[in-house]
Scaffold this motif. Structure first.
Motif, mmCIF file in Angstrom:
data_model
loop_
_atom_site.group_PDB
_atom_site.id
_atom_site.type_symbol
_atom_site.label_atom_id
_atom_site.label_comp_id
_atom_site.label_asym_id
_atom_site.label_seq_id
_atom_site.Cartn_x
_atom_site.Cartn_y
_atom_site.Cartn_z
ATOM 1 N N HIS A 195 0.836 -1.208 0.000
ATOM 2 C CA HIS A 195 0.000 0.000 0.000
ATOM 3 C C HIS A 195 0.872 1.259 0.000
ATOM 4 O O HIS A 195 0.571 2.224 -0.706
ATOM 5 C CB HIS A 195 -0.969 -0.010 1.190
ATOM 6 C CG HIS A 195 -2.169 -0.903 0.980
ATOM 7 N ND1 HIS A 195 -2.119 -2.265 1.122
ATOM 8 C CD2 HIS A 195 -3.446 -0.618 0.625
ATOM 9 C CE1 HIS A 195 -3.314 -2.778 0.861
ATOM 10 N NE2 HIS A 195 -4.143 -1.804 0.556
ATOM 11 N N VAL A 196 1.944 1.250 0.792
ATOM 12 C CA VAL A 196 2.875 2.389 0.785
ATOM 13 C C VAL A 196 3.461 2.580 -0.621
ATOM 14 O O VAL A 196 3.557 3.696 -1.130
ATOM 15 C CB VAL A 196 4.026 2.166 1.805
ATOM 16 C CG1 VAL A 196 5.120 3.213 1.627
ATOM 17 C CG2 VAL A 196 3.493 2.193 3.234
ATOM 18 N N ALA A 226 -3.789 2.086 -4.520
ATOM 19 C CA ALA A 226 -3.567 3.506 -4.205
ATOM 20 C C ALA A 226 -4.899 4.223 -4.009
ATOM 21 O O ALA A 226 -4.938 5.323 -3.469
ATOM 22 C CB ALA A 226 -2.752 4.187 -5.306
ATOM 23 N N ILE A 228 -7.301 4.443 -1.684
ATOM 24 C CA ILE A 228 -7.123 3.980 -0.307
ATOM 25 C C ILE A 228 -8.019 4.775 0.652
ATOM 26 O O ILE A 228 -8.210 5.977 0.487
ATOM 27 C CB ILE A 228 -5.609 4.100 0.067
ATOM 28 C CG1 ILE A 228 -5.275 3.329 1.331
ATOM 29 C CG2 ILE A 228 -5.158 5.554 0.158
ATOM 30 C CD1 ILE A 228 -3.759 3.155 1.543
ATOM 31 N N SER A 230 -8.374 6.732 3.543
ATOM 32 C CA SER A 230 -7.291 7.451 4.231
ATOM 33 C C SER A 230 -7.400 7.387 5.764
ATOM 34 O O SER A 230 -6.382 7.323 6.449
ATOM 35 C CB SER A 230 -7.215 8.904 3.754
ATOM 36 O OG SER A 230 -8.416 9.582 4.018
ATOM 37 N N THR A 231 -8.602 7.392 6.287
ATOM 38 C CA THR A 231 -8.757 7.312 7.747
ATOM 39 C C THR A 231 -8.321 5.937 8.261
ATOM 40 O O THR A 231 -7.531 5.812 9.198
ATOM 41 C CB THR A 231 -10.222 7.556 8.154
ATOM 42 O OG1 THR A 231 -10.656 8.783 7.569
ATOM 43 C CG2 THR A 231 -10.377 7.620 9.663
ATOM 44 N N TRP A 233 -6.444 3.586 6.814
ATOM 45 C CA TRP A 233 -5.041 3.208 6.615
ATOM 46 C C TRP A 233 -4.074 4.070 7.408
ATOM 47 O O TRP A 233 -2.976 3.614 7.755
ATOM 48 C CB TRP A 233 -4.713 3.139 5.121
ATOM 49 C CG TRP A 233 -5.263 1.878 4.534
ATOM 50 C CD1 TRP A 233 -6.510 1.710 3.993
ATOM 51 C CD2 TRP A 233 -4.640 0.588 4.504
ATOM 52 N NE1 TRP A 233 -6.688 0.396 3.608
ATOM 53 C CE2 TRP A 233 -5.557 -0.309 3.905
ATOM 54 C CE3 TRP A 233 -3.395 0.095 4.908
ATOM 55 C CZ2 TRP A 233 -5.261 -1.665 3.713
ATOM 56 C CZ3 TRP A 233 -3.106 -1.252 4.713
ATOM 57 C CH2 TRP A 233 -4.023 -2.112 4.121
ATOM 58 N N SER A 234 -4.450 5.314 7.705
ATOM 59 C CA SER A 234 -3.604 6.101 8.619
ATOM 60 C C SER A 234 -3.544 5.388 9.961
ATOM 61 O O SER A 234 -2.465 5.190 10.536
ATOM 62 C CB SER A 234 -4.183 7.506 8.828
ATOM 63 O OG SER A 234 -4.253 8.193 7.625
ATOM 64 N N PHE A 237 -1.445 2.179 9.780
ATOM 65 C CA PHE A 237 -0.001 2.461 9.691
ATOM 66 C C PHE A 237 0.543 2.923 11.049
ATOM 67 O O PHE A 237 1.599 2.461 11.486
ATOM 68 C CB PHE A 237 0.269 3.535 8.633
ATOM 69 C CG PHE A 237 0.211 3.024 7.207
ATOM 70 C CD1 PHE A 237 -0.121 1.708 6.923
ATOM 71 C CD2 PHE A 237 0.497 3.862 6.145
ATOM 72 C CE1 PHE A 237 -0.171 1.234 5.612
ATOM 73 C CE2 PHE A 237 0.453 3.403 4.828
ATOM 74 C CZ PHE A 237 0.119 2.107 4.563
ATOM 75 N N PHE A 238 -0.169 3.845 11.711
ATOM 76 C CA PHE A 238 0.328 4.369 12.992
ATOM 77 C C PHE A 238 0.361 3.276 14.058
ATOM 78 O O PHE A 238 1.269 3.223 14.878
ATOM 79 C CB PHE A 238 -0.538 5.546 13.467
ATOM 80 C CG PHE A 238 -0.396 6.785 12.620
ATOM 81 C CD1 PHE A 238 0.840 7.126 12.063
ATOM 82 C CD2 PHE A 238 -1.474 7.612 12.367
ATOM 83 C CE1 PHE A 238 0.986 8.269 11.274
ATOM 84 C CE2 PHE A 238 -1.333 8.762 11.589
ATOM 85 C CZ PHE A 238 -0.108 9.081 11.038
#
Lengths: 285, 285
Positions: A195-196, A226, A228, A230-231, A233-234, A237-238
């Motif tokens: 994903h990155v 891509a 994605i 955003s909420t 996957w943020s 990731f965090f």
């Protein structure tokens, strides 16, 4: 088809793509009832109208009290928030599972406030789509997917087996159990890193222009994810940043090695890397 | 279906996946003849037996003398070698094209020794497979693919139009003309970089283990082209190394930006990058 005995009241929290798809796939098992909890009344209405759930609730209390199996199909932070604020309303002996892409941090937090009579068994269906919402839910997204279960010492064996049975019943091909720690380590490589990469590719100034005419399968495949959420996957990731940073840096080293081989026209090294990659990738289906 | 007037003797040099597929797709246009030149007698035999070509040759001379259209479907260095050593045998007025993934360096070299009465029009079908050889050739690999033509000032307009006509006739959807320089710049991003990425992913120590159970679509898609023809792609990378290094470094910067946002838990930056990537990717089909 294995015989199913699913005499449960099921509650699904979060009726998006994943929650809705669980409801649809679980319906085939003929459970006592399937209820849905969501803050969005429109999603609930649509789910009831389409027969995806029997009843919809914007508040957890009523549905949770009779729920034997609760599937948390929301973002990690919302799972914690919802479970904390409704912890007194779960039915004694209920089995709770989730669908999140990260496990260790989440399960640690949940187990820290979970009463003894409740059991949380982490689950991760390796399935998804590039669209979101109940509208795109379907009963076949789990077909042939992999399903990872991440048991802890706290889990009752029968509850782990129930989640395993559920995973197979909704269509998953391989169901595998590993520790939450191991899950997060592996997934940072097999899911988060791609994903990155997809997002990094679309971040290039080149991608601003109309490049579609110049793409073959390789670019389209590498950037498919891509698109994605955003909420979500943020958060993912965090919550898994140590593992993910580690994998990004390993990938950067591999890429640097290839870059150096190209710059120095080191044909032997480049071909060796190519042959190794080819052999490894061929082993995968 | 557009009307076709393909009264040509066609020669295809190199009967692998691409050359074989050209022969099969061109057969539908009912040309005067299709001959194949290859060093591998077994490939020639198989191609003749399956009716893919009318005649096979291990030596160029005889076939080239009557060829109106020559398709060079071998690796870049072999194209130069073959054309140099057979340059006296091409038919006067013949149109020569190729199928290579790089253009500028190749076309410059060829034009440096090409007699005035021959015309080389560069072509690049954006199609392929992860397997190689005549066995996997098929007449439909060009269906809906993009086809890039890279004309130079030296090319006759009618010859450019012939290659364009051929590209459409074998099934390509979009046919676009750009300069060899521009082609190589764009392709380093849209094709070569995704191949570097796929190989870098499979280079990780993680990929040594049996990770298949832990992969979803994102990993499989991103690594599909890691099954790579090492001789061909080494040549392609070395012949376009300036552009490719440039794109690798741009990608590395994008990745570093995302890595830093994750490390510093910079949610705003991360979400901004995600939203931008999503919007750009959604525009592509």
């Amino acid at each position: 088809m294995e015989e199913c005995d699913f005499n449960f009241n099921i509650v699904i929290v979060g009726l998006g793509l994943i929650g809705g798809s669980y409801a649809m796939a679980l319906r085939k098992l003929n459970p006592l009832s399937i209820s849905g909890i969501d803050v969005d009344e429109n999603s609930l209405k649509e789910a009831v109208n389409r027969g995806i759930i029997d009843q919809g609730f914007t508040d957890g209390k009523e549905a949770l009290r009779k729920a034997d199996l609760v599937i948390m199909a929301t973002y990690p932070e919302e799972i914690v928030k919802f479970m904390k604020s409704n912890i007194g309303d779960f039915k004694k002996g209920a089995v709770i599972t989730d669908t999140c892409g990260i496990k260790e941090g989440l399960i640690d937090i949940i187990n820290s406030f979970l009463p003894d009579e409740l059991d949380f068994v982490g689950g991760h269906p390796m399935a998804g789509k590039e669209s979101k919402g109940i509208k795109v839910a379907s009963d076949d997204i789990f077909n042939n997917a992999n399903y990872i279960i991440t048991p802890t010492e706290r889990n009752l064996k029968e509850n782990i087996m129930l989640i395993e049975k559920m995973a197979r019943a909704i269509g998953c091909k391989k169901v595998i159990s590993i520790s939450p720690e191991e899950h997060d380590k592996i997934i940072s490589f097999t899911s988060q890193l791609p994903h990155v990469i997809a997002v990094s590719l679309m971040d290039s100034d080149f991608a601003e222009n109309n490049i579609e005419t110049f793409t073959g399968g390789s670019f389209k495949d590498a950037t498919r994810v891509a698109v994605i959420n955003s909420t979500l996957w943020s958060e993912l990731f965090f919550l898994n940043s140590d593992n993910l940073i580690n994998e990004i840096e390993r990938f950067q080293k591999s890429m640097e090695k290839i870059k150096n081989a190209i710059m120095s026209e080191d044909e032997n090294t480049l071909k060796h890397i190519f042959r190794n990659a080819t052999a490894r990738r061929k082993k995968m289906v």
